[in-house]
Design an enzyme around this catalytic site. Structure first.
Site, mmCIF file in Angstrom:
data_model
loop_
_atom_site.group_PDB
_atom_site.id
_atom_site.type_symbol
_atom_site.label_atom_id
_atom_site.label_comp_id
_atom_site.label_asym_id
_atom_site.label_seq_id
_atom_site.Cartn_x
_atom_site.Cartn_y
_atom_site.Cartn_z
ATOM 1 N N GLY A 16 0.774 -1.314 0.008
ATOM 2 C CA GLY A 16 0.075 -0.115 0.028
ATOM 3 C C GLY A 16 0.740 1.035 -0.151
ATOM 4 O O GLY A 16 0.133 2.275 0.342
ATOM 5 N N SER A 17 1.980 1.406 -0.603
ATOM 6 C CA SER A 17 2.895 2.424 -0.740
ATOM 7 C C SER A 17 2.077 3.492 -1.519
ATOM 8 O O SER A 17 2.152 4.790 -1.204
ATOM 9 C CB SER A 17 4.247 2.104 -0.908
ATOM 10 O OG SER A 17 4.201 1.825 -2.201
ATOM 11 N N ASN A 18 1.523 2.867 -2.715
ATOM 12 C CA ASN A 18 0.566 4.029 -3.412
ATOM 13 C C ASN A 18 -0.445 4.434 -2.681
ATOM 14 O O ASN A 18 -0.925 5.570 -2.987
ATOM 15 C CB ASN A 18 0.223 3.490 -4.633
ATOM 16 C CG ASN A 18 1.448 3.130 -5.754
ATOM 17 O OD1 ASN A 18 1.768 4.193 -6.214
ATOM 18 N ND2 ASN A 18 2.179 1.944 -5.701
ATOM 19 N N ARG A 95 -5.929 -9.027 -8.263
ATOM 20 C CA ARG A 95 -7.144 -9.791 -8.881
ATOM 21 C C ARG A 95 -7.440 -9.119 -9.954
ATOM 22 O O ARG A 95 -7.440 -8.050 -10.050
ATOM 23 C CB ARG A 95 -8.129 -9.921 -7.679
ATOM 24 C CG ARG A 95 -7.641 -10.905 -6.516
ATOM 25 C CD ARG A 95 -8.921 -10.965 -5.600
ATOM 26 N NE ARG A 95 -9.849 -11.644 -6.067
ATOM 27 C CZ ARG A 95 -10.032 -12.842 -6.052
ATOM 28 N NH1 ARG A 95 -9.015 -13.661 -5.706
ATOM 29 N NH2 ARG A 95 -10.865 -13.452 -6.469
ATOM 30 N N HIS A 113 -0.051 0.287 -13.137
ATOM 31 C CA HIS A 113 0.746 -0.900 -13.571
ATOM 32 C C HIS A 113 2.432 -0.325 -13.725
ATOM 33 O O HIS A 113 2.831 0.394 -14.317
ATOM 34 C CB HIS A 113 0.223 -1.292 -15.090
ATOM 35 C CG HIS A 113 1.169 -2.679 -15.325
ATOM 36 N ND1 HIS A 113 0.661 -3.850 -14.640
ATOM 37 C CD2 HIS A 113 1.944 -2.885 -16.259
ATOM 38 C CE1 HIS A 113 1.532 -4.822 -15.105
ATOM 39 N NE2 HIS A 113 2.206 -4.358 -16.115
HETATM 40 C C1 GAR Z 1 2.776 -1.271 -7.642
HETATM 41 O O1 GAR Z 1 4.172 -1.539 -8.081
HETATM 42 C C2 GAR Z 1 1.840 -1.700 -8.598
HETATM 43 O O2 GAR Z 1 2.362 -1.111 -9.975
HETATM 44 C C3 GAR Z 1 1.957 -3.182 -8.865
HETATM 45 O O3 GAR Z 1 1.851 -3.388 -7.608
HETATM 46 C C4 GAR Z 1 2.630 -2.379 -6.716
HETATM 47 C C5 GAR Z 1 2.043 -2.264 -5.398
HETATM 48 O O4 GAR Z 1 2.641 -1.652 -4.683
HETATM 49 N N1 GAR Z 1 0.981 -3.409 -9.641
HETATM 50 C C6 GAR Z 1 0.663 -4.581 -10.356
HETATM 51 O O5 GAR Z 1 1.594 -5.114 -10.515
HETATM 52 C C7 GAR Z 1 -0.763 -4.859 -10.828
HETATM 53 N N2 GAR Z 1 -0.479 -5.612 -12.064
HETATM 54 P P1 GAR Z 1 2.053 -0.914 -3.099
HETATM 55 O O6 GAR Z 1 1.428 -1.689 -2.651
HETATM 56 O O7 GAR Z 1 3.179 -0.489 -2.492
HETATM 57 O O8 GAR Z 1 1.457 0.278 -3.617
#
Ligand code: GAR
Length: 215
Positions: A16-18, A95, A113
């Site tokens: 969940g850093s985003n 998912r 992505h």
């Molecule tokens: C992010 O890098 C996002 O782009 C990727 O998961 C990571 C989640 O990071 N998503 C995918 O690969 C989707 N196919 P976070 O949990 O630290 O936000």
């Protein structure tokens, strides 16, 4: 920005850093945008703790509690609707979402992505780009359609790959770009500046000003 608060429903499966960047740049910032609810398919997702620490409602919907993917997505869509969500943000949600959710939020589900789509779709975009040996990869924010990572692209930014990059060193630079690009895309959508081209419905257009802004 004036008018009502623009409400986000954020779906996470992991760190969940985003989500954290949305909390810091949007929810707690000057924009009239808030994270109304955070939903996860995994009870151990650290993103749930980040939500709770910021005083945001957090809910877990375990896939195993539902008969199939459709039932799971219906329950999530019910929760998002009950929270009055304007935009659903998949931020590391691992998912594939089904029409049961997409039909309830038409053109209102976006995904982040970690590669330049249509290259390297799927669950390991960073590793796949590094293993292929491309010299440039990047980050994509796109609308979600019924395919896997196939929907209309809203924003992209390139990231160079160094010859000595590891997954960890490349992931760090990709995440830095993500933390900037995703809030930027959300701000554009909240301002009503993002649409689809009338002659090519898979092509995104970005207006110079929000519809309500005076020239
Ligand atoms: C992010 O890098 C996002 O782009 C990727 O998961 C990571 C989640 O990071 N998503 C995918 O690969 C989707 N196919 P976070 O949990 O630290 O936000």
């Amino acid at each position: 920005m004036t008018g009502p608060i623009f409400r986000l429903g954020v779906l996470v499966s992991g760190s969940g850093s985003n989500l954290q960047s949305m909390i810091e740049k949007l929810h707690s910032g000057p924009a009239a945008i808030e994270v109304a609810v955070v939903i996860s398919d995994r009870p151990d997702a650290y993103g749930l703790e980040r939500a709770r620490a910021a005083g945001i409602s957090a809910a877990v919907f375990l896939p195993g509690d539902y008969r199939d993917r459709t039932g799971h997505d219906q329950a999530i869509a019910d929760e998002l609707e009950a929270r009055g969500v304007d935009l659903v943000v998949l931020a590391g949600y691992m998912r594939v979402v089904t029409p049961a959710l997409l039909k309830r939020f038409p053109q209102r589900v976006i995904n982040l992505h970690p590669a330049l789509l249509p290259a390297f779709p799927g669950a390991s975009g960073i590793e796949d780009a590094l293993a292929y040996g491309v010299r440039i990869t990047g980050v994509t924010v796109h609308f979600v359609d019924e395919g896997t990572d196939t929907g209309p692209i809203i924003l992209q930014e390139a990231v160079d790959i160094a010859y000595n990059d590891t997954v960890a060193s490349l992931a760090k630079r990709i995440h830095d770009v993500e933390h900037r690009l995703l809030p930027q895309a959300i701000e554009l959508i909240a301002a009503g500046r993002v649409g689809l081209s009338p002659d090519n419905p898979r092509k995104v257009t970005i207006r110079r000003h929000s519809p309500s802004a005076s020239e």
